[in-house]
Design a protein around this motif. Structure first.
Motif, PDB file in Angstrom:
ATOM      1  N   GLY A 162       0.811  -1.208   0.000  1.00  0.00           N
ATOM      2  CA  GLY A 162       0.000   0.000   0.000  1.00  0.00           C
ATOM      3  C   GLY A 162       0.842   1.255   0.000  1.00  0.00           C
ATOM      4  N   VAL A 163       1.844   1.259   0.843  1.00  0.00           N
ATOM      5  CA  VAL A 163       2.631   2.479   0.973  1.00  0.00           C
ATOM      6  C   VAL A 163       3.464   2.709  -0.285  1.00  0.00           C
ATOM      7  CG1 VAL A 163       4.788   1.721   2.027  1.00  0.00           C
ATOM      8  CG2 VAL A 163       3.700   3.812   2.797  1.00  0.00           C
ATOM      9  N   LEU A 164       3.920   1.638  -0.891  1.00  0.00           N
ATOM     10  CA  LEU A 164       4.666   1.802  -2.137  1.00  0.00           C
ATOM     11  C   LEU A 164       3.745   2.299  -3.240  1.00  0.00           C
ATOM     12  CD1 LEU A 164       7.094  -1.238  -2.162  1.00  0.00           C
ATOM     13  CD2 LEU A 164       7.653   1.176  -1.970  1.00  0.00           C
ATOM     14  N   GLY A 165       2.523   1.790  -3.214  1.00  0.00           N
ATOM     15  CA  GLY A 165       1.571   2.280  -4.198  1.00  0.00           C
ATOM     16  C   GLY A 165       1.396   3.785  -4.085  1.00  0.00           C
ATOM     17  N   ALA A 166       1.309   4.255  -2.848  1.00  0.00           N
ATOM     18  CA  ALA A 166       1.116   5.685  -2.641  1.00  0.00           C
ATOM     19  C   ALA A 166       2.315   6.475  -3.129  1.00  0.00           C
ATOM     20  CB  ALA A 166       0.873   5.964  -1.164  1.00  0.00           C
ATOM     21  N   ALA A 167       3.492   5.900  -2.944  1.00  0.00           N
ATOM     22  CA  ALA A 167       4.700   6.638  -3.323  1.00  0.00           C
ATOM     23  C   ALA A 167       4.725   6.932  -4.815  1.00  0.00           C
ATOM     24  CB  ALA A 167       5.940   5.845  -2.916  1.00  0.00           C
ATOM     25  N   ALA A 168       4.017   6.130  -5.583  1.00  0.00           N
ATOM     26  CA  ALA A 168       4.039   6.330  -7.028  1.00  0.00           C
ATOM     27  C   ALA A 168       2.952   7.296  -7.492  1.00  0.00           C
ATOM     28  CB  ALA A 168       3.875   4.979  -7.738  1.00  0.00           C
ATOM     29  N   GLN A 169       2.152   7.803  -6.567  1.00  0.00           N
ATOM     30  CA  GLN A 169       1.009   8.618  -6.974  1.00  0.00           C
ATOM     31  C   GLN A 169       1.289  10.112  -6.817  1.00  0.00           C
ATOM     32  OE1 GLN A 169      -1.588   7.167  -8.409  1.00  0.00           O
ATOM     33  NE2 GLN A 169      -0.578   5.208  -8.060  1.00  0.00           N
ATOM     34  N   TYR A 170       0.631  10.884  -7.656  1.00  0.00           N
ATOM     35  CA  TYR A 170       0.774  12.337  -7.580  1.00  0.00           C
ATOM     36  C   TYR A 170      -0.584  13.006  -7.620  1.00  0.00           C
ATOM     37  CZ  TYR A 170       5.598  11.210  -8.206  1.00  0.00           C
ATOM     38  OH  TYR A 170       6.836  10.679  -8.010  1.00  0.00           O
ATOM     39  N   LEU A 183       7.810   5.312   7.913  1.00  0.00           N
ATOM     40  CA  LEU A 183       8.666   6.313   7.263  1.00  0.00           C
ATOM     41  C   LEU A 183       8.120   6.666   5.884  1.00  0.00           C
ATOM     42  CD1 LEU A 183      11.308   7.891   7.392  1.00  0.00           C
ATOM     43  CD2 LEU A 183      12.426   5.957   6.307  1.00  0.00           C
ATOM     44  N   LEU A 184       7.753   5.651   5.146  1.00  0.00           N
ATOM     45  CA  LEU A 184       7.273   5.905   3.791  1.00  0.00           C
ATOM     46  C   LEU A 184       5.934   6.651   3.814  1.00  0.00           C
ATOM     47  CD1 LEU A 184       8.281   2.566   2.075  1.00  0.00           C
ATOM     48  CD2 LEU A 184       9.456   4.756   2.063  1.00  0.00           C
ATOM     49  N   THR A 185       5.159   6.401   4.850  1.00  0.00           N
ATOM     50  CA  THR A 185       3.911   7.158   4.988  1.00  0.00           C
ATOM     51  C   THR A 185       4.220   8.637   5.166  1.00  0.00           C
ATOM     52  OG1 THR A 185       3.000   5.233   6.090  1.00  0.00           O
ATOM     53  CG2 THR A 185       1.750   7.277   6.249  1.00  0.00           C
ATOM     54  N   LEU A 186       5.207   8.884   6.000  1.00  0.00           N
ATOM     55  CA  LEU A 186       5.611  10.270   6.207  1.00  0.00           C
ATOM     56  C   LEU A 186       6.056  10.900   4.895  1.00  0.00           C
ATOM     57  CD1 LEU A 186       6.113  12.450   8.317  1.00  0.00           C
ATOM     58  CD2 LEU A 186       8.466  11.656   8.449  1.00  0.00           C
ATOM     59  N   TYR A 187       6.745  10.094   4.113  1.00  0.00           N
ATOM     60  CA  TYR A 187       7.200  10.577   2.806  1.00  0.00           C
ATOM     61  C   TYR A 187       6.003  11.062   1.975  1.00  0.00           C
ATOM     62  CZ  TYR A 187       8.939  10.283  -1.981  1.00  0.00           C
ATOM     63  OH  TYR A 187       9.257  10.562  -3.276  1.00  0.00           O
TER      64      TYR A 187
END
Ligand code: NA
Ligand code: NA
Lengths: 89, 126, 157, 115, 766, 145, 503
Positions: free
Chosen positions: G285-293, G415-419
């Motif tokens: 889930g968090v990686l999915g979010a990292a790819a979104q804008y 951490l990635l959520t914070l990102y």
């Protein structure tokens, strides 16, 4: 009721349904399929009747009433569809 | 004796069902298939119902049997009419052996109007 | 008068279906029948008076049942025999029936008889188009159809 | 009969899934109809099938004269049928609207909301 | 104690209001708080010196072992004094530096919160509360670094700082939980007093590594040092406060705090000495490769932080004394120097020292303060920095680990720091006067107060060493596990090895400084060359990979292809359920033997029709076939005693056809879209799924653990339910709630359908 | 587009629709004892109206119904919920069935009950739902054409 | 005492009434507010009673368990109902300001009420088939809300949402059927009681795993979450927020309910699976979010990720872990709803959800910025907000259970959520507003844009206050979670309460 007679009647109805189903599958036109479906619904009425007699449960006849009263609506629906210019499959 | 009559009703009903099925499987075009299915199917159902009513030998069964037969007689021709008409009007092909067609020339597929007799009309044929 | 007739029919139907012949039940049937008709009343066209039609109706029923079986056998014979004897075609039949109910009944009973199938009524309601399976003798067919119509109308009128 | 029904229901599930895997959204309708039928029959089968003994009690009696089929799964299936009908009606219209709005019936061309 | 810590937060809430009311003088107003706190903390000193550590408790979430407990001892008090003391001047300074800034109010919100958080860090006794404040410093500093938030670089730097410190913070959280679990207490005082064998526990190594990861990132130890110089994107007062005097010291504070408990661990000594030493050297080296005043100072901060960490690692008495002294010295001079750097760029309009020169005549007070502070930075007598540095050399020479490496690093760092001091203090003020974008003159009082006082204190403490010795260094050493009575500071220890090293450093430094301008480009090349392989490059690579992996994962998983989603769902179901069934139960295969031929025929018809519906290309044919399926299902229901189901099924089937017919009218026909290969794949998946359901049913029909409860329904239907149709009695009475939900489902479906059909239509007609 | 229906269908519908409606009430009322019940009855009644709709078109159907199908929905749901009220008023667990014997002329009693009210709610909701969908679809079909 | 059913009946009644009054927009709005307010009051009352009495059991229709449907509200259920009340009221308030008139006309409020009814029904029922029914009520209400408006994206998203969820329903239904076939009962307490008497639990495990899949899909667990990111960003913001707050949590709740009270016979097998699921869910889930804008897409993927934390709490199956899971649910419902609502405000002001086209809100709307920061940092688990304590408990439980791998993942995911949160913060709030040419609407260009902002702010501020409250005064919340966990880990008390307490 005589077991043999019932088995025979069941078998005949099953065979009849199968043949109607084949026409339904073959078509070729949509009305052909619908006609087959109509026939199957008549058969369902018959089958339910025989089954009611077989089991002695009168209430099953109510199911047959519903089929007799309502099933034709599907055909009406199809007919309407065809007339409204649905694809001629 | 009563069993025999019931059996006869049931078997003849089933036989008409079977005939109807055979008919729609064998007959060559839509209208002819409908001749077989609607009538034989309805008759088959009625005969079976006759057997059933006799078999139960109860007033309630009779009432229900009558209702079923009545409903079948009312709904089957309506459905047949609707389908047959629709199938015919959209031009489902008729069997080669069809000898006459007095409807086609009176039907205008664009306006869906159906005249009583084209020959009576003054309008020129297209 | 006409709505009342239907109301009674419906009430009786109700009683038949419930299987309880008590007075209360008849009243209930009358009541629900009334409701059903009340919903529909604006759409029921004016019907002619109704009297003394029961005997004619019975006679007709017998006639029709005979036709039904005979015609069915005829179709059945053609279906189970390998060669087609039938000569199908579409004919236009001039209607004597005038009211909606008459036309509908005629058309439906024709449809119910094997070998004939009502396709449509012309827009001016003068002609019924019928698909017939056995048109070897067209005149005989027309005669029998007209006989059927005549008998129906006799019951109705 | 339960054994045969196991195979029948399995086949229905397979057919349903196959239709749900099609790219054409129209076929989805068939898949949804099949899968609900399959699930209903599964309940019917697993709960045990009994011939000719509907869970009705004769007039005047307090309990059925002989053993009757289990009424509870029947009630569940009835509810499930209704729910499936509602869902199916919705889905059919959804598919219709999706086709109108997106302009294609190809699911593989409806990817805009992902990625 | 609680008001002391929380007052900053409360004041922060009103900061915008105060700014609006007090206008330009708001800095002075805000400074009242830290000044008061300073006095209050100072008042606590005698008591602590006399009676040792004290714990003040306020329950917060006692059930979670989270409480607002505060530990007051030498170490915490010294930090509290530094924070409040330097904070006082920084707040005043900021008022001048950011005079007229539109967001001054917000600035003070963050600044005050930050200060309060920092106080929380150094005063907390509870490990979780400590961590709460620790993370709050990360958040507030994030907001402060990104204060000029419309500048891309500021945003990037803020994120970098946050990311690195929070990453460490998360490790720290794990480490602290482990520590607390092992020690059996979530309070620092409890941990320190714990009887448990912290060092010998099997969790010791991961626990230590986690805690160190937290401390090292926060205190910018190699290899996590890179975020600190970038954080200079913040306004100067922020840099001065956060990254020199306080925030970065949080890590150092933590290490110092835990030293009594963990200092005996070999790993502790090894890692702290090594990374501290390397950081010390790296910081010093990088400092002299830069020309921006703030950059130079930032790297010198890294050097200082390394020194402090190293000293904790060494852990000898000298090292602890050196630690305390160096800490105080550094805070004073670094605060002063940052503020001076701020004055310079404020007054000249440039940040590049190389562009400045001869400013001493224009701003003499600043120049003097700079000179004093720089001398302390360089570690020259008679300033406190000198004492600290000498003690550091002393400690290094007797280090328990890395004995050969540390002295070398220390000397290198000593040289670097002296050069850096020269760059800051000499370059801008002396030599040829150079033109700068703005014409500089002496800064206003608000900005001068801080540097002058702090520089003055550097001098005062150096001269009057007894003041820091007794008030601060002693208690700190005691908190660190050393002996306060043994602490004795003096400027002159005689001619010993540390002194000789200092002299050597000075000589080399003078030479480098002489040629610094010409050496600078080469140094920059070396720096950038190394930087390419340095940890900052690693940071960027990680961020890049994060995006890349994320994009890749999304492309693979969330690729928009419905078929793939369905296949994943189906295979997951098959896999997990099938695995459970096969491994735990076995394969319940039975051949189908129908006991009713007719029912079997109907069932077969059902399957045939279903298969036809799936394979035909006529969609209406499929619909008709589905009707047959529906009839067949209804017949199965009827044959097996379910008349209500039969009726319902037939009715629903009919109405479904009607709906379909109404809708399909406007849909395209069936088309084959997928390739034969895809169809093959789908068939395999479908068959797997179907097989699973088959074996599930086979298994479930083999066993029945209990008789169904419905026997009671049957028995009570007439007597209690007043109905003879048991199914209906269940539906409207026994389980009426199901039916209630069910009709709402229908109503909802209708509402949804209606809105889908009509919404757009009415929008267009409207 | 001209209504494609014919005289035959229209006339037949006049006979069939009342029968179906009547039958639906029959199914509703005796559902507690024999196959039937609110849902089945509602489906039959909906079928009846659908037949009318297919024969006479949307506007005639709307006239026939007099109220919007969506009104059936809300009212049906409210009646279903109303069947709970007696149990709440009496302080019994929610949905506890209440039975009353209503005397009929002729000495009979009719067993009236909250489950029956509930079933009526179901009945109306089913009709409302299906008609909302079908009428809506037909309307949009007409406006498309 | 029919209190247990009140939270179902209230939204059902208001839903039915507003369906009946579909012509009158004012009535819809008034009922929208009144209904959710009453629901909140009722749910708080229920929570009080449950808190005082331990459990509230209601045998519907007076049919004692297991004959009829029994509602069984334990602390977990009461907490969930109360959260539903809070979320419902917030959404209603927000909708007052944000829902266009046309949507209101087409049943927005009835759908909202009935969605809430489905959600609450799922929380209070003690009957497995009844749970299915409420799931479906909720599901179809969500279908309708998802498609309300008829935009292209909504349709595309809805197709996936509907199909995948219907697959889940089919699995669920099949599992219920098999369970009934094996045990002959539907009452959860009765099921639990009977499972305890079964010797060979192989088939029980099979059914348990089926439920796991079915609920896993609803909860959007790995690898079954696809429907969520495909659809949650497409409807009206209020709807998104409602979904984000409540829908997946119903799946999570069902997992909690079934895998504590009912399926606690083979922890080593079932919960080990859940541990893996939790880990992969968090990470994917968090990686999915990292790819979104895109604002809402980022938030949507984070729902998936956070679900992993909740499942982790269940999977570890220690008292502390369950507490953590429950605490996490409470925190997440509020925070996620708030964040989605904020995206609604920025959307309202700018007309886009694309990060690229947004910007400048820290400058122009400091209040909104703070209201964003609170839930955003809370979501990322930053102290002293609710998310921190939620995460802290779960991590602590993980460490104490020595589940190193999954705990490490949980930390990394934080951490990635914070990102992601800082990404939104930097782009939407810090960054200067981009030029109008970029396609976005600048604030103030359309004066009507700000109509109703007051309602929206009220809702957001209320929720943010809840987050702050949980963060700063977590003790009572923790106590609730603790009670809930105790009850979940002692199924005997649940069973006794349901099967013994006859009305
Ligand atoms: Na004929
Ligand atoms: Na158990």
């Amino acid at each position: 009721m005589n077991g043999f007679v019932l088995t025979l009647v069941y078998s005949m109805l099953a065979l009849a349904m199968l043949m109607a189903a084949i026409r339904l599958g073959k078509g070729p036109s949509l009305p052909d399929r619908v006609v087959a479906l109509e026939l199957i619904s008549s058969m369902v009425v018959g089958i339910i009747g025989v089954h009611a007699l077989d089991t002695g449960v009168l209430s099953f006849l109510d199911v047959a009433i519903v089929v007799a009263l309502v099933a034709f609506l599907a055909a009406i629906g199809f007919a309407r569809f065809i007339e409204r210019g649905g694809p001629r499959e | 004796m009563i069993d025999l009559i019931i059996g006869a009703f049931l078997i003849s009903g089933a036989a008409f069902m079977l005939l109807a099925a055979l008919g729609i499987l064998r007959l060559p075009d839509l209208p002819t298939r409908m001749h077989s299915s609607t009538k034989a199917g309805a008759l088959g159902a009625m005969l079976i119902m006759g057997g059933v009513v006799l078999g139960f030998a109860q007033w309630l069964a009779l009432a229900r049997g009558v209702a079923i037969v009545l409903f079948i007689m009312m709904t089957t021709p309506i459905a047949a009419h609707a389908i047959g008409r629709a199938g015919y009007l959209i031009g489902v092909p008729l069997w080669d052996g069809t000898i006459k067609d007095e409807l086609r020339e009176n039907y205008d597929s664009r306006t869906h109007s159906l005249r009583s007799d084209a020959a009576d009309d003054d309008e020129p044929r297209v | 008068m006409i709505p009342f007739f239907w109301n009674v029919i419906l009430a009786l139907l109700w009683v038949a279906l419930t299987g309880s012949f008590s007075g209360g039940n008849l009243l209930a049937g009358f009541f629900f029948g009334y409701l059903a008709l009340a919903v529909l009343q604006r759409h029921v066209p004016v019907l002619y008076g109704y009297s003394q039609r029961a005997p004619r109706f019975l006679a007709f029923a017998v006639f029709f049942l005979k036709e039904l079986i005979v015609a069915n056998v005829r179709v059945a014979y053609d279906v189970i025999t390998p060669v087609w004897y039938m000569k199908p075609g579409v004919i236009a039949m001039r209607l004597e029936a005038e009211t909606d109910i008459e036309i509908t009944l005629v058309a439906n009973l024709i449809s119910l008889t094997p070998g004939t199938l009502s396709l449509d009524v012309s827009d001016d309601r003068k002609v019924l188009y019928i698909h017939a399976m056995f048109m070897a003798d067209e005149q005989e067919l027309r005669d029998s159809l007209q006989e059927l119509e005549r008998r129906i109308l006799r019951v109705l009128r | 009969m339960e054994t045969l029904m196991a195979y029948i229901v399995g086949a229905l599930f397979a057919a349903a899934l196959y239709m749900m895997l099609r790219r054409s959204i129209v076929k989805l309708v068939i898949g949804l109809m099949l899968i609900s039928n399959a699930a209903n029959l599964l309940i019917f089968t697993v709960a045990g099938m009994r011939e000719g003994a509907p869970p009705l009690i004769p007039e005047g009696a307090q309990v059925p004269a002989s053993a009757v089929a289990d009424p509870l799964p029947q009630a569940l299936i009835l509810t499930a049928i209704v729910i499936a009908f509602g869902v199916l009606a919705f889905s059919v219209v959804l598919i219709h609207r999706a086709y109108e709005v997106v302009g294609t019936d190809d699911l593989d061309r409806m990817k805009d909301t992902d990625t | 104690m609680l008001p002391a810590v929380l007052s900053g937060f409360i004041l922060a809430l009103f900061a915008p209001l105060i700014c609006r009311v007090a206008g330009d003088r708001c800095g002075w107003v805000f400074a009242l708080l830290p000044a008061t706190l300073f006095v209050w903390f100072a008042g606590l000193l005698p008591d602590v010196m006399a009676n040792g550590a004290q714990v003040v408790r306020y329950p917060w979430f006692p059930a979670m072992d989270v409480n607002l407990d505060f530990l007051v001892d030498g170490l915490s008090l010294m930090f509290a004094l530094l924070i409040s003391g330097i904070g006082t001047f920084i707040l005043i300074y900021a008022g001048g530096y950011l005079k007229g800034h539109a967001f001054l109010g917000r600035f003070y919100v963050c600044m005050l919160s930050f200060m309060a958080s920092m106080l929380g860090v150094v005063l907390s006794d509870n490990l979780v509360t400590f961590f709460v404040f620790w993370e709050l410093t990360s958040i507030t500093s994030y907001l402060l670094i990104g204060f000029e938030h419309e500048d891309v670089k500021a945003r990037a730097s803020a994120l970098q700082g946050l990311f690195v410190t929070v990453a460490g913070g998360l490790a720290l959280m794990a480490g602290l939980i482990m520590l607390a679990t092992v020690a059996g207490s979530y309070s620092l005082s409890g941990v320190l007093a714990s009887e448990a064998d912290l060092i010998g526990h099997e969790w010791a190594v991961p626990m230590l590594l986690c805690i160190l990861a937290g401390a090292f990132t926060k205190s910018a130890q190699v290899p996590f040092h890179f975020w600190l110089p970038n954080a200079m994107a913040a306004p100067t007062p922020v840099s001065a406060f956060l990254h020199s005097a306080t925030m970065v010291k949080a890590g150092v504070y933590l290490l110092a705090r835990l030293n009594p408990a963990l200092g005996e661990a070999q790993l502790w000594t090894l890692l702290l000495s090594l990374f501290g030493g390397l950081t010390m050297f790296t910081g010093a080296f990088l400092a002299i490769t830069h020309t921006g005043a703030k950059k130079v100072l930032a790297y010198s901060t890294i050097m200082a932080l390394g020194t402090l960490v190293m000293l904790i690692g060494i852990g000898t008495h000298y090292a602890l004394v050196a630690f305390a002294t160096f800490l105080i010295a550094h805070s004073l001079y670094k605060g002063a120097l940052f503020m001076i750097a701020g004055i310079l760029d404020h007054e000249t309009g440039t940040k590049d020292v190389a562009e400045m020169g001869g400013l001493a005549r224009l701003m003499p007070v600043t120049a003097i303060a700079a000179a004093v502070a720089a001398l302390s930075l360089a570690g020259l007598p008679p300033l406190l920095g000198f004492v600290g540095k000498e003690l550091m050399f002393e400690a290094v020479l007797e280090a328990p680990a890395w004995q050969r490496l540390l002295p070398v690093l220390a000397v290198g760092a000593g040289i670097g720091v002296m050069v850096a001091a020269g760059i800051i203090a000499i370059k801008p003020f002396f030599g040829e006067r150079r033109e700068t974008p703005k014409h500089p003159h002496e800064a206003p009082l608000s900005m001068l107060a801080g540097p002058v006082v702090l520089a003055g204190l550097s001098l005062l403490f150096g001269v009057a060493l007894f003041i820091p010795e007794q008030t601060l260094v002693g208690p700190v050493v005691a908190s660190l596990g050393g002996v306060a009575q043994k602490v004795h500071l003096s400027l002159w220890h005689g001619v010993n090895l540390p002194l000789m090293l200092s002299l050597g450093c000075l000589l080399v430094a003078v030479v480098i400084l002489r040629f610094w301008s010409s050496l600078q480009p080469q140094l920059a090349i070396v720096r950038d060359g190394l930087g390419r392989f340095g940890p900052e490059a690693g940071y960027f690579r990680i961020m890049e990979w994060l995006t890349r992996i994320a994009t890749w994962q999304t492309r693979v998983l969330q690729n928009g292809t419905m078929g793939n989603y369905m296949i994943t769902l189906a295979l997951t179901t098959v896999g997990i359920t099938g695995f459970t069934l096969f491994t735990q139960y076995g394969l319940p295969l039975r051949l189908p033997v129908p006991d009713s031929g007719f029912a079997a025929g109907i069932a077969l018809l059902m399957v045939m029709s279903a298969f036809f519906a799936t394979s035909t290309i006529s969609r209406l044919g499929a619909v008709a076939a589905m009707s047959v399926v529906g009839f067949a299902v209804a017949l199965i229901f009827i044959l097996f005693s379910a008349p209500d189901l039969g009726i319902t099924q037939i009715l629903v089937e009919t109405l479904t056809v009607i709906l379909l017919v109404l809708v399909l009218f406007r849909l395209p026909g069936f088309t084959r879209m997928s390739s034969p290969l895809e169809r093959g794949r789908d068939i395999i998946v479908a068959v797997l799924f179907g097989s699973l359901m088959t074996v599930l049913i086979l298994a479930a029909t083999e066993v029945q653990f209990f008789d169904p409860i419905s026997a009671e329904h049957v028995a009570r239907s007439v007597s209690d339910g007043h109905g003879r149709n048991i199914v209906n009695v269940i539906l409207v009475d026994f389980r009426a709630l199901d039916t209630l939900g069910e009709i709402f489902v229908l109503a909802l479906a209708a509402t949804g359908v209606y809105s889908m059909i009509r919404f757009k239509a009415e929008e267009q007609s409207a | 587009m001209k209504e494609a229906n014919t005289l035959i269908l229209r006339t037949a519908a006049l006979f069939l629709v009342p029968m179906q409606l009547l039958f639906s009430v029959f199914l509703l009322l005796r559902g507690h004892d024999e196959p039937g019940g609110g849902f089945i009855a509602g489906l039959v009644a909906s079928g009846a109206v659908v037949l009318f709709l297919f024969s006479y078109g949307v506007s005639a159907t709307r006239e026939l119904l007099r109220v919007d199908p969506r009104d059936f929905l809300g009212v049906g749901l409210l009646i279903g919920l109303a069947s709970i009220v007696p149990s709440l008023v009496l302080g019994q667990p929610a949905m506890t069935a209440q039975w009353w014997a209503i005397p009929l002329p002729g000495g009979d009693y009719y067993k009236f009950s909250t489950p029956l009210i509930f079933d009526v709610g179901v009945y109306l909701t089913v009709i409302g739902s299906i008609l909302t969908m079908v009428v809506g679809l037909s309307e949009s079909e007409e406006s498309d054409a | 005492m029919s209190l247990a059913v009140a939270p179902i009946l209230v939204p059902l009644f208001f839903g039915a009434l507003s369906l009946a009054l579909w012509r009158y927009r004012i009535a819809q709005r008034v009922l929208g507010l009144a209904g959710t307010l009453v629901l909140l009051l009722v749910s708080v009352r229920l929570l009080q009673v449950v808190h005082a009495e331990g459990m509230v059991v209601l045998h519907m229709g007076g049919w004692a368990a297991p004959l009829g449907i029994t509602l069984a509200v334990d602390m977990l259920g009461a907490i969930m109902v109360a959260l539903t009340g809070i979320t419902g009221l917030a959404i209603a308030l927000f909708s007052m300001g944000d829902t266009p008139e046309r949507h209101e006309h087409f049943g927005y409020y009835p759908l909202m009420h009935l969605l809430l009814a489905g959600v609450v029904g799922s929380f209070v029922t003690g009957d497995i088939f009844n749970l299915y029914v409420w799931f479906e009520v909720m599901l179809i209400a969500s279908f309708a809300l998802l498609t309300l408006g008829g935009e292209r994206a909504q349709m595309e998203g809805a197709i996936k949402y509907v199909t995948l969820n219907l697959f889940s329903s089919a699995i669920f239904l099949s599992a219920v059927g098999i369970l009934y076939g094996l045990l002959g009962t539907l009452n959860m307490a009765d099921i639990a009681l009977k499972i305890d008497q079964v010797e060979n639990t192989a088939l029980i495990n099979v059914v348990a795993v089926m439920f796991m899949v079915a609920f896993g899909i609803k909860a959007s667990a790995f690898p079954l979450f696809f429907w969520l990111p495909a659809s949650y960003h497409t409807p009206l913001v209020g709807v998104s927020a409602l979904f984000a707050g409540l829908l997946t949590k119903v799946g999570v709740y069902a997992l909690f309910r079934m895998f504590t009270i009912v399926f606690d016979h083979d922890i080593a097998y079932t919960h080990e699976i859940l541990v893996w699921v939790a880990g992969f869910t968090m990470l994917s889930g968090v990686l999915g979010a990292a790819a979104q804008y895109e604002f809402r897409r980022i938030l949507s993927f984070h729902i998936v990720s956070q679900i992993g934390y909740m499942i982790l709490g269940l999977a570890l199956f220690t008292p502390l872990a369950i507490i953590g899971g429950v605490f996490y649910i409470m925190h997440h419902i509020i925070v996620k709803t708030t964040l989605f609502l904020i995206s609604g405000v920025t959307y309202r002001l700018t007309g886009t959800h694309e990060l690229k086209a947004l910007g400048g809100y820290y400058r122009s709307r400091p209040m909104l910025s703070i209201l964003f920061l609170i839930p955003a940092f809370s979501l990322a688990g930053m102290p002293p907000l609710s998310g921190f304590f939620a995460k802290f408990i779960v991590i602590r439980a993980g460490i104490e259970a020595q589940a190193w791998g999954v705990t490490a993942v949980a930390l990394l995911v934080g951490l990635l959520t914070l990102y992601s949160m800082t990404k939104i913060w930097a782009e939407v709030f810090w960054k200067a507003a981009p030029d109008t040419e970029s396609g976005a609407v600048t604030e103030g260009s359309a004066a009507a844009n700000t109509a109703g902002l007051g309602w929206m702010y009220t809702a957001i501020a209320g929720l943010a206050a809840c987050t702050l409250f949980i963060g700063l005064n977590g003790e009572p919340i923790y106590a609730l979670a603790e009670t809930a966990a105790q009850q979940l880990l002692n199924p005997d008390r649940y069973i006794e309460a349901v099967l013994e307490a006859r009305p």
